[in-house]
Design a protein around this motif. Structure first.
Motif, PDB file in Angstrom:
ATOM      1  N   LEU A 122       0.439  -0.743  -0.138  1.00 44.37           N
ATOM      2  CA  LEU A 122      -0.195  -0.007  -0.016  1.00 44.37           C
ATOM      3  C   LEU A 122       1.041   0.893   0.340  1.00 44.37           C
ATOM      4  O   LEU A 122       0.831   2.209  -0.604  1.00 44.37           O
ATOM      5  N   GLU A 123       1.611   0.851   1.126  1.00 45.42           N
ATOM      6  CA  GLU A 123       2.869   2.326   0.298  1.00 45.42           C
ATOM      7  C   GLU A 123       3.886   2.814  -0.804  1.00 45.42           C
ATOM      8  O   GLU A 123       3.642   3.792  -1.372  1.00 45.42           O
ATOM      9  N   GLY A 124       3.447   1.800  -1.454  1.00 38.27           N
ATOM     10  CA  GLY A 124       5.133   1.490  -2.351  1.00 38.27           C
ATOM     11  C   GLY A 124       3.940   2.455  -3.227  1.00 38.27           C
ATOM     12  O   GLY A 124       4.537   2.840  -3.914  1.00 38.27           O
ATOM     13  N   THR A 125       2.910   1.829  -3.368  1.00 38.05           N
ATOM     14  CA  THR A 125       1.602   1.816  -4.142  1.00 38.05           C
ATOM     15  C   THR A 125       1.161   3.865  -4.221  1.00 38.05           C
ATOM     16  O   THR A 125       1.847   3.700  -5.389  1.00 38.05           O
ATOM     17  N   LEU A 126       0.959   3.838  -3.467  1.00 38.53           N
ATOM     18  CA  LEU A 126       0.756   4.885  -2.916  1.00 38.53           C
ATOM     19  C   LEU A 126       1.614   5.624  -2.788  1.00 38.53           C
ATOM     20  O   LEU A 126       2.137   7.446  -3.826  1.00 38.53           O
ATOM     21  N   ASP A 127       2.879   6.426  -2.809  1.00 41.69           N
ATOM     22  CA  ASP A 127       4.274   6.719  -3.436  1.00 41.69           C
ATOM     23  C   ASP A 127       4.276   6.701  -4.961  1.00 41.69           C
ATOM     24  O   ASP A 127       5.187   7.615  -5.472  1.00 41.69           O
ATOM     25  N   GLN A 128       4.404   5.698  -5.381  1.00 47.10           N
ATOM     26  CA  GLN A 128       4.590   5.821  -7.023  1.00 47.10           C
ATOM     27  C   GLN A 128       3.241   6.269  -7.250  1.00 47.10           C
ATOM     28  O   GLN A 128       3.798   8.008  -8.121  1.00 47.10           O
TER      29      GLN A 128
END
Length: 427
Positions: free
Chosen positions: A412-418
């Motif tokens: 979730l954090e990685g997708t949000l950061d992208q």
């Protein structure tokens, strides 16, 4: 009749209850600006469009989506391309005892009414237009049943891929997530685009949690910029059940998600967090309708919205505490950031209380990045784009920090950061 409804109705096959659902949808038509439920989302641009109806035929051998698009999604998984099951990329082998994951089309072909009785649900309100169309037209989807006290130790994945076609396609999917007493599972929905397209997706999910069941449900919506996606989740929670939910609304040109949850059993709990991220001319609409029906139930709703360029985000957070639901605890927080002068965010928190001895609070704000904090970061050498991205990431990450599973939290954090990185590049 609008071009949209006429084109969708052209692909109808069926009779009985399905015919009645379609007739009701055609009779009432698309909701207009006077409909309170559609106050912030106009369907006028959509009603003039026509779509080809996607035929349900299992895709095998592999479609042209490419394995790279799914390289980060492990099994077990069901993959649907433009609403059609893709067997080549699906993998539901080696499920533990007590876990059943089946395509809806397979259950329908077997002719077992009990397995698909959730399709009998009807929708009476005129503003439930896409639920009515779904009831008439959906013949594909995922049916997940978890047996009593079965606890899955790895997530299940449902993947929905939008792909270009000769003509823009309208597809409809119906899902059931049913957990028996004491069962536990993590389910991750992925909505992705294989390439640019302008299809219309219409998905409806039923969630039934028996006593003491726990469902962690993450939904990552990152469809194509010209796509249209209507999704709805109807959930019913029995005594002591816990529904933990994360929603990232990151894509599509027009996206609307309705989350309706009934806390029917004593001590049932809902935790629902989400992010709406708009850029370009994207329109994102999220509606929550939470009903506290039994005693000592709780809901905790944490939502963040960002709008840049000429995008628009609409959020409705409705909480109703019914008579007799004493001891309920309800909290809603919806904070939003406007990142551009042309962007717009509409927030509508609603709280109705018909019981005594309850705790309830709701709040909504719409503002901009704090100029003092932004100046501080820039004075320490950060370029403005990076400073803005750092602040918006901190603003949004609160919603996913509560994911207990480290792998899910990292996803979730990685997708949000992208997504925030793309937003910064477009700024």
């Amino acid at each position: 009749m609008s071009a949209l409804l006429e084109s969708i109705a052209a692909g109808f096959e069926g009779d009985g209850a399905r015919r009645a659902a379609l007739d009701a949808a055609l009779r009432d038509g698309l909701p207009g600006p006077r409909s309170e439920a559609w106050k912030y989302t106009s369907l006028r641009p959509l009603e003039r469009r026509s779509f080809a109806v996607q035929k349900i035929a299992v895709q095998e051998p592999a479609s042209a989506i490419g394995a790279a698009l799914l390289s980060d999604i492990p099994s077990p998984r069901l993959v649907f391309v433009n609403g059609v099951l893709d067997l080549a990329y699906s993998d539901i082998g080696h499920l533990p005892d007590g876990v059943e994951l089946n395509p809806l089309s397979e259950l329908l072909s077997q002719g077992t009414p009990r397995e698909v009785n959730f399709l009998e649900r009807r929708f009476e309100r005129a503003d439930e237009i896409f639920a009515r169309l779904n009831a008439a037209l959906a013949r594909e989807g995922a049916v997940l049943r978890i047996g009593e006290n079965v606890r899955m130790d790895r997530p299940l994945h449902l993947v929905f891929i939008g792909a270009p076609a000769e003509a823009d396609i309208a597809w409809h999917a119906r899902h059931l997530i049913e957990l028996r007493r004491g069962a536990s599972v993590t389910l991750v929905e992925h909505h992705r685009a294989q390439a640019a397209h302008a299809n219309l997706g219409n998905a409806l999910t039923h969630v039934h949690l028996a006593a003491g069941a726990t469902l962690v449900h993450a939904r990552i919506q990152d469809e194509a910029a010209a796509a249209t996606l209507f999704t709805r989740t109807d959930a019913a929670l029995a005594r002591g059940a816990h529904y933990r939910r994360f929603d990232l609304e990151l894509g599509a040109g027009l996206s609307r998600h309705e989350l309706n949850v009934r806390l029917e059993g004593e001590g049932a709990r809902l935790s629902a967090n989400g992010v709406l991220l708009g850029d370009a001319r994207r329109h994102l609409d999220t509606r929550l309708d939470i009903e506290h029906i039994a005693r000592d139930t709780s809901c905790d709703l944490l939502w963040r919205g960002l709008a840049a360029d000429r995008s628009r985000a609409a959020f409705h957070g409705g909480i109703t505490i019914r008579a007799g639901a004493d001891g309920s605890d309800a909290n809603l927080s919806n904070k939003n950031l406007l990142l551009s002068e042309g962007a717009e965010i509409d927030s509508q928190p609603v709280l109705e209380i018909h019981a005594d001895e309850v705790k309830a609070a709701h709040g909504a704000t719409v503002g901009q990045l704090d100029p003092g904090t932004l100046f501080y970061l820039r004075s320490r050498g950060l370029p403005e784009r990076e400073a803005r991205q750092l602040l918006t990431a901190a603003f949004c990450r609160e919603t996913v920090a509560g994911a207990a599973d480290a792998g899910l939290r990292a996803l979730l954090e990685g997708t949000l950061d992208q997504a925030l990185s793309r937003l910064g590049q477009a700024a």
